[in-house]
Design an enzyme around this catalytic site. Sequence first.
Site, short mmCIF file in Angstrom:
data_model
loop_
_atom_site.label_atom_id
_atom_site.label_comp_id
_atom_site.label_asym_id
_atom_site.label_seq_id
_atom_site.Cartn_x
_atom_site.Cartn_y
_atom_site.Cartn_z
N GLU A 76 0.94 -6.06 2.01
CA GLU A 76 1.97 -4.60 0.46
C GLU A 76 1.87 -3.61 1.70
O GLU A 76 2.99 -2.58 1.46
CB GLU A 76 1.41 -5.38 -0.52
CG GLU A 76 1.65 -4.42 -1.26
CD GLU A 76 2.83 -5.02 -1.46
OE1 GLU A 76 2.26 -5.68 -2.82
OE2 GLU A 76 3.98 -4.25 -2.23
N ASP A 77 0.96 -3.13 1.69
CA ASP A 77 0.47 -1.88 1.61
C ASP A 77 0.98 -1.26 3.43
O ASP A 77 0.42 0.51 3.11
CB ASP A 77 -0.97 -1.22 1.20
CG ASP A 77 -0.44 -1.74 -0.18
OD1 ASP A 77 0.63 -1.31 -1.04
OD2 ASP A 77 -2.06 -1.60 -1.11
#
Length: 718
Positions: A76-77
């Site tokens: 996700e990041d």
Amino acid sequence: MLRQFELVERVKSYDPDVDEEALDRAYVFAMKMHGSQKRASGDPYFSHPVEVAGILTEYKLDAASIITALLHDTIEDTAASYDDIKIMFGEEVAKLVEGVTKLSKIQLQSDQLKQAENFRKLLLAMSEDIRVLLVKLADRVHNMRTLKYHQKPEKRQRIARETLEIYAPLAERIGMQEMKNELEELSFKELYPEPYESITLRLKMLREEGNTFVEKVIAQLKEDLKDCGFETEITGREKSPYSIWRKMKRQGAPFEALCDIMAFRIIVPTIADCYHTLGIIHTKYSMIPGRYKDYISTPKPNGYKSLHTGVIGPEKHRIEIQIRTKEMHDVAEIGLAAHWRYKQGDYKTDGRQFAWLRELIDIMEQSDTSKEFLEHAKMEMYQDEVFCFSPKGDLITLPKGGTAIDFAYAVHSGLGNRCVGVKINGVIKPLKTELVNGDQIEILTSKTQTPSPEWERFAVTGKAKAAIRRFIREQKREQYLEVGREILQKAFKSEGYDYNDKSLENVTNNFQQKNVEDLIAEVGEGIVPVVDVLDAVFPGRKSNFTTRVVNVFKRSTKKINDNNQGSKKQNQINGLIPGLAYSFAKCCRPLPGDRIVGIVTTGKGVTIHRIDCSNLERFSQEPERWIDVSWNEDYISSESHVSRLRIVLENKPGSLGTLSNVIAKNQGNIANLNIIERTHTFFELSVDIEVKNVNHLSDIMAALRASPDINSVRRSQD
Ligand code: MN
């Protein structure tokens, strides 16, 4: 922050054979990927996944879960991808990380609390592996522990509310009592600071003055049980501030009046000892009616077992007593992870790494008579439902197999009636695409669109089907009205009058119609002969009008049929604009029975593709070119369709003969055959076969697969 060696030591303490090197690699990978990212607290971002992993070691989870915790925010990041993780840590971990990432994308809007139950179901349904949910819960625990660092109160409150409504109940459902308590306390503190402070303070005061009370009760209970013949362990505890507050709210009672701020727990060796202890307690003290619960014979759906009773205890205080074995106690506190611990014996011998996971399924299966189980516990239970989001984030629940049509009608029937296409997760798809959990659905509409009778075939919800039918009926009625008026006008003219709806007002009763429009529609549909209407309106009329009206009527009815059902006898494909040319795509070669979609091509009419044809991607940005079509099942044709198969068969004498025999025996006709590759051991062929429809083709494919010389058979897609 937990250090690398500390984490490894913790895992090794319960799993000595753990792949240490993999844990180290995950630690370093996460650290590198998160790089200089910072948390709201100012700590390096990387401290977060490490703490999450640390929380999971308290539940003695397996190495894959711990590694997943370390990597849980990387997809996700950071720049890391699913494939990176798959290459470095294997498919199991990659899938788990991907699962957590999917869950993280679901965010509850504050005005959607009424849908909390649906959100919980969605999270359960999406956590195909329970470890995904465990990592997500540990993630939430750590985020709640560090909630205070967020500057914005609205953000803190949103997260706290989501935790209280969604994650704490989820933790409870899978038996993680300790986690549930912590999540509740932290949310309670954020959302209701004043009651939190005052209850905590009163508990503290009570604790200071009441120490002797708890001790006296424990001493008395010990005395009562001293001759029972087995070991007992007695503890007293206060209930959590949140559960006290909830009880105060529910019962409307002030703090002082609550009988079970103090609860006592007796831990004994065996189940028989539990009932023996209960007998002693009930003989000695008066039982409070309605407070006795036997969760041993009927465990809670999450696996919780214990005996509960309320009595007027020593010192004449109302107290709650829970009686359970050590194993029941551990299960109650740390959930199903405890089962794994108790089954480590089997785990070593039968190699089942996740015995507790098996246990979870067992428990769920055993409690399948309980209604609560149906609502709360089983991971697979939501398989008959799918949960999708609107662009605004509203959650819509549909039955399994639901399509974009169902979604549109579930939102609003007006939206359904006007939908022309759909974007699923940002990509244009056919309206009949089956939706899957977590899909974000954007319905494309057009003012001029009206529902097609075709839609009813691939809608699964009653609401959508009914709305489509209602629309079609109303549309038909509109047309009948139009045709009826046309007929009446002509008939009136032949009598020398101008027609006007009012002319029929006095004769509706003659035809048992409620109003003028109903009568006109019946005339349009041909139920009421227009001659009868003329006779009623102009009693004793002279002209001979009958034949001409019959002609008008016949022509009009035909028009209606054409408009509504397509020319059933002539067209092989339903859903096409009459008169528009169509052809079958050469890439995917659709056969009658395949699910299909039409693409409008300027100057060439409509090309029919199979719904899974990879070439459809090319048209994904042009929704206006997509047409929902289907095969006309009533269409009878002697013409055959050419289908292309890819066949791999053994390179040996006679194998080609076998191939053609099998096809011929099943009434297929080889139209063309190309050798794509030939080695010592096998041939790969592209074979064009004339078949009647998709069932015919499947029969041939099945027969080919059954033949020993043939290695593989698939439909070609080029
Ligand atoms: Mn996280």
